[in-house]
Design a protein around this motif. Structure first.
Motif, PDB file in Angstrom:
ATOM      1  N   LYS A 228       0.837  -1.193   0.000  1.00 14.66           N
ATOM      2  CA  LYS A 228       0.000   0.000   0.000  1.00 14.66           C
ATOM      3  C   LYS A 228       0.875   1.248   0.000  1.00 14.66           C
ATOM      4  N   LYS A 287       2.694 -12.919  -0.784  1.00 15.95           N
ATOM      5  CA  LYS A 287       1.664 -12.437  -1.699  1.00 15.95           C
ATOM      6  C   LYS A 287       0.748 -11.417  -1.035  1.00 15.95           C
ATOM      7  N   ALA A 288       0.672 -11.476   0.276  1.00 18.54           N
ATOM      8  CA  ALA A 288      -0.195 -10.530   0.983  1.00 18.54           C
ATOM      9  C   ALA A 288       0.328  -9.100   0.863  1.00 18.54           C
ATOM     10  N   ILE A 290       0.984  -6.923  -1.329  1.00 14.94           N
ATOM     11  CA  ILE A 290       0.465  -5.907  -2.254  1.00 14.94           C
ATOM     12  C   ILE A 290      -0.652  -5.067  -1.656  1.00 14.94           C
ATOM     13  N   GLN A 291      -1.468  -5.632  -0.788  1.00 13.85           N
ATOM     14  CA  GLN A 291      -2.639  -4.871  -0.343  1.00 13.85           C
ATOM     15  C   GLN A 291      -2.540  -4.370   1.093  1.00 13.85           C
ATOM     16  N   ILE A 292      -1.445  -4.664   1.786  1.00 13.04           N
ATOM     17  CA  ILE A 292      -1.447  -4.335   3.211  1.00 13.04           C
ATOM     18  C   ILE A 292      -0.674  -3.049   3.513  1.00 13.04           C
TER      19      ILE A 292
ATOM     20  N   PRO B 134      -5.462 -10.907   3.481  1.00 11.11           N
ATOM     21  CA  PRO B 134      -5.107 -12.227   2.969  1.00 11.11           C
ATOM     22  C   PRO B 134      -4.575 -13.175   4.042  1.00 11.11           C
ATOM     23  N   GLN B 135      -4.034 -12.660   5.125  1.00 12.52           N
ATOM     24  CA  GLN B 135      -3.447 -13.556   6.121  1.00 12.52           C
ATOM     25  C   GLN B 135      -4.381 -13.863   7.279  1.00 12.52           C
ATOM     26  N   ALA B 152      -5.164 -18.173  -0.040  1.00 11.41           N
ATOM     27  CA  ALA B 152      -4.377 -16.951   0.205  1.00 11.41           C
ATOM     28  C   ALA B 152      -4.607 -15.939  -0.908  1.00 11.41           C
ATOM     29  N   THR B 154      -5.298 -12.417  -2.434  1.00 15.42           N
ATOM     30  CA  THR B 154      -5.178 -11.009  -2.048  1.00 15.42           C
ATOM     31  C   THR B 154      -6.356 -10.264  -2.653  1.00 15.42           C
ATOM     32  N   LEU B 156      -7.642  -7.422  -2.306  1.00 12.13           N
ATOM     33  CA  LEU B 156      -7.522  -6.024  -2.741  1.00 12.13           C
ATOM     34  C   LEU B 156      -6.240  -5.817  -3.540  1.00 12.13           C
ATOM     35  N   GLY B 157      -5.670  -6.883  -4.085  1.00 13.27           N
ATOM     36  CA  GLY B 157      -4.393  -6.736  -4.770  1.00 13.27           C
ATOM     37  C   GLY B 157      -4.356  -7.371  -6.142  1.00 13.27           C
ATOM     38  N   THR B 243      -7.972   1.264  -0.079  1.00 10.46           N
ATOM     39  CA  THR B 243      -6.876   1.009  -1.027  1.00 10.46           C
ATOM     40  C   THR B 243      -6.069   2.248  -1.393  1.00 10.46           C
ATOM     41  N   PRO B 247      -4.046  -1.149  -5.933  1.00 10.70           N
ATOM     42  CA  PRO B 247      -2.694  -1.082  -6.477  1.00 10.70           C
ATOM     43  C   PRO B 247      -2.679  -0.620  -7.933  1.00 10.70           C
TER      44      PRO B 247
END
Lengths: 461, 301
Positions: A228, A287-288, A290-292, B134-135, B152, B154, B156-157, B243, B247
């Motif tokens: 983010k 992979k997480a 990208i959005q965190i 995601p986690q 897993a 994502t 929002l990605g 967001t 992205p």
């Protein structure tokens, strides 16, 4: 929001910095330029005491500072204790000067109408949301300090440019603002975990990739970042990689910051981007990511879901409430250098400047000489959890151990310390988007270069 | 003659005492800012200094050439379409279910469905960020119940179309209000109409199509137009919370891009130009919708 945390880290340090100054005899009437300063122990570092007469920006010699002098300072993570103390001391040293404080967490917003209206405070600490040094330079709001900086001495009689760990940014060869805080980006890991698992702590790119392979085989994701806010991976991974690939010459970053389109086409940039691609294609990047946001990525790291995180030195302070027992921060400014190559420390800072429409520039310059003194440095580190931008040995101070470690790195001659860099906001945004897109495989490095080159060409038009 | 003149004057004074203050407020807080925004949109101004350059329509020309503006516009209309479809379908369904089917607990469900409206949008954003995480997110944990490998995704990605993921929170947060609006409308429909229809053998579906829908159409129209306007003007909040347009701008809407340009990239003039674009598109869409949704008004008596 991220800045706030950094500041929180550094703010504390500020408060104490000033105590020793008070003891330095600044209570006499000779003002900061006078002979009182040499009494401080640090003055012995260079220059006979006599030279201190010219210390105050080379203009104010014995002239008493009078009139109003207004200081604008943002209060964030670094707090305001240091400002309060340093201002009190400055007042004591200049009893005829009426020092006005404009400080607070919202001060950038509050004073905005005055900057727009052409009636700004004299002195400004550029930090927090709403202030951008490059933009202020482009808008002609801050004073050109090039000439002053060349000869300016602090109250100890030392040339300021000689004692700065991190040099000011140059805008087409000119200097407008001087970095006050020294913070470093880098890669963190948990030493305790690495010991337990028998993983080797990385010292260069080869060992980083090696150990990441092992980490992945052990079922832990090697690397998490903050998609983010892509500047984490850029500042702590990509930029050092680019500098290393450019033969340790950071000029390329300065050219990029000046939006010179050709700089982005350099093979060094491509080499840096390819390292991100390598991490991506080997499945090292969580992979997480990208959005965190930063908090999520840092929590993940602290919970050992991921082994490495690109971050800044404020991290341990920022997460102090959430650090599990036994967690031991390991830190290196960069992992992207070849074996045996120099470590590259990309710095993060907040700077100070004088308004071009300041009414009391004499006082502002004297204040600069006042705050860039060695007496400030160790106290700053103690209180803020971040080193100040003045070289000095802080190993005996009460600063946290990782700050001392970092200071060791930053003072090591084998470390390349990148000077303060602020990108053009447009180019930077395009770069962030492109880096994110690259990290999830949406674009290739060539497309990254194309996008950013186009953006740079557009703004330098 | 004289007395009637005084009466008229008094009447006018009375009217003016209500309208003039309102008009003044309207001018100061609505008209003036709009004109000011129009004015700034003609300048190259960072928004931080006393230095402004008049550049005419250059901001608008730049805007037309900026692919992100078009993406934001597309995303905005995607949200408008998605929210209208989602909210209206569900809100109507719930409203009819809670009034016409008359089962017990309908008051309870009415409150439950309305709760998201009481929650601040900020909380909604944070909540859904957790759902999508995601986690540690609920969604992946739930899906993992049905798969061997932990899921897993994502949420929002995605590399594109991430804007789809902002629809569920927006719809979820919007249903309650429009449901209440429609419930009120349906309850205004005289019971005798339904009773008569029942006697004639019309089933629930027929009753809905031929009695409920025509008689609450005005409220539906208002709802649709209101959803459209609040989305075009206000989708900024949920986007920024979840967001920040990322992205890679896949969730950028006009409002978030305005903020980004005006306050993050220091192009206040350009931001103002985007503001003008939002104003114009809202106006055009409202007029178009009015036309599109126009039906013969059916009086209930």
């Amino acid at each position: 929001m991220v800045l706030n945390k950094k500041m929180a880290a550094v703010g504390l340090a500020a408060a104490m910095t000033v105590l020793p100054l008070a003891g330095c005899g600044s209570n006499d009437k000779e003002n900061n330029a006078g002979g009182s300063a040499p009494a401080s122990p640090s003055a012995s570092a260079s220059a006979p005491a006599a030279s201190s007469a010219s210390a105050s920006a080379g203009d104010a010699d014995a002239v008493k500072l009078t009139g109003d002098f207004e200081i604008q300072y943002f209060v964030g993570g670094y707090g305001d204790k240091w400002w309060k103390k340093v201002i009190a001391d400055f007042k004591a040293a200049n009893p005829d000067l009426n020092v006005i404080e404009s400080g607070g967490p919202k001060i950038n917003e509050q004073n905005k109408p005055r900057w727009i209206g052409g009636n700004p405070p004299d002195f400004v600490y550029i930090d927090g949301a709403g202030l951008n040094d490059r933009q202020m330079v482009e808008d002609g709001q801050v004073e050109d300090l090039t000439e002053w900086f060349g000869t300016a001495k602090n109250v100890d009689g030392n040339l300021i440019k000689d004692i700065l760990a991190q040099q000011p940014q140059q805008y087409d060869g000119k200097i407008y603002n001087i970095p006050l805080v020294l913070n470093s980006w880098g890669i963190f890991w948990d030493k305790a975990l690495f010991k337990e698992k028998g993983w080797t702590e990385p010292t260069d790119y080869a060992s980083f990739i090696d150990v990441s392979d092992k980490i992945k085989a052990a079922g832990v994701t090697p690397f998490i970042h903050t998609g983010k806010y892509p500047y984490y991976i850029q500042d702590a991974f990509l930029f050092p990689a680019i500098v290393s690939a450019n033969g340790d010459d950071y000029q390329i970053l300065q050219d990029m910051a000046d939006s010179k389109a050709d700089a982005f086409k350099s093979p060094a940039v491509m080499a840096g981007l390819n390292k991100i691609v390598e991490l991506r294609d080997k499945g090292f990047i969580d992979k997480a990511s990208i959005q965190i946001n930063h908090t999520d990525s840092q929590m993940s790291f602290l919970q050992h879901k991921d082994a490495f995180i690109p971050n800044g030195l404020w991290l341990p302070n920022e997460m102090s409430k959430d650090v599990p027992a036994g967690f031991e921060f390991g830190f290196i400014p960069s992992v992207t250098q070849e074996a045996g190559g120099k470590v590259v420390a990309n710095t993060s800072t907040a700077s100070v400047a004088i308004a071009s429409k300041a009414k009391n520039k004499e006082a502002a310059k004297a204040f600069l000489s006042f705050i860039f003194s060695e007496a400030q440095a160790s106290q700053w580190a103690e209180l803020s959890g971040a080193p100040s931008n003045i070289k000095g040995d802080i190993s005996s101070s009460n600063a946290p151990s990782f700050v001392k470690d970092a200071a060791k790195f930053l003072n090591d001659p084998n470390t390349v310390v990148i000077p303060m860099i602020t990108f053009n906001a447009d180019v930077e945004k395009v770069m962030w988007d492109a880096t994110d897109a690259l990290s999830i495989g949406k674009i290739t490095p060539d497309e990254w270069v194309k996008r950013v080159t186009d953006a740079a060409a557009k703004v330098s038009k | 003659m004289n007395t009637s003149g005084t009466a008229k004057w008094q009447r006018n004074l009375f009217i003016a005492s209500f309208t003039l203050p309102t008009l003044a407020f309207f001018c100061v807080f609505t008209i003036y800012p709009v004109i000011k925004a129009l004015y700034y949109s003609l300048f190259d101004w960072s928004g931080m200094s006393d230095h402004m350059d008049f550049i005419g329509l250059q901001n608008f020309k730049d805007m037309l050439r900026d692919p992100i503006v078009w993406q934001a516009l597309g995303n905005d209309y995607f949200l408008v379409a998605g929210k209208i479809a989602g909210i209206m379908l569900l809100a109507t369904f719930f409203a009819v279910a809670l009034t016409r089917f008359g089962f017990r607990l309908s008051g309870f469900f009415r409150s439950i469905y309305f709760i998201p409206n009481v929650i601040s949008v900020v909380v909604v954003g944070v909540l859904w960020n957790f759902i999508y995480n995601p986690q540690i997110g609920f969604l992946n944990a739930f899906l993992s119940l049905f798969t061997k490998e932990p899921v897993a995704i994502t949420w929002l990605g995605f590399t594109s179309h991430t804007i789809w993921m902002l629809l569920p929170p927006s719809i979820w947060a919007g249903i309650g209000f429009y449901m209440i609006l429609l419930i009120a409308a349906i309850q205004n429909v005289p019971d005798s109409l339904y009773e008569a229809a029942e006697l004639e053998g019309a089933n629930q579906w027929h009753q809905y199509c031929h009695i409920t829908l025509p008689l609450v159409w005005e409220q539906m129209k208002v709802s649709i137009i209101n959803i459209m306007m609040t989305t075009l003007n206000g989708s900024f909040v949920i986007v920024w919370l979840m967001t920040e347009g990322g992205p890679d701008n896949t969730t950028q809407v006009m409002g978030s891009y305005l903020y980004q340009m005006a306050f993050r990239q220091y192009h206040f003039g350009f931001g103002a130009a985007i503001g003008v674009l939002i104003l114009v598109t809202s106006l055009i869409t409202t007029v178009a919708m009015q036309r599109l949704l126009h039906r013969e008004t059916i009086e209930m008596s």
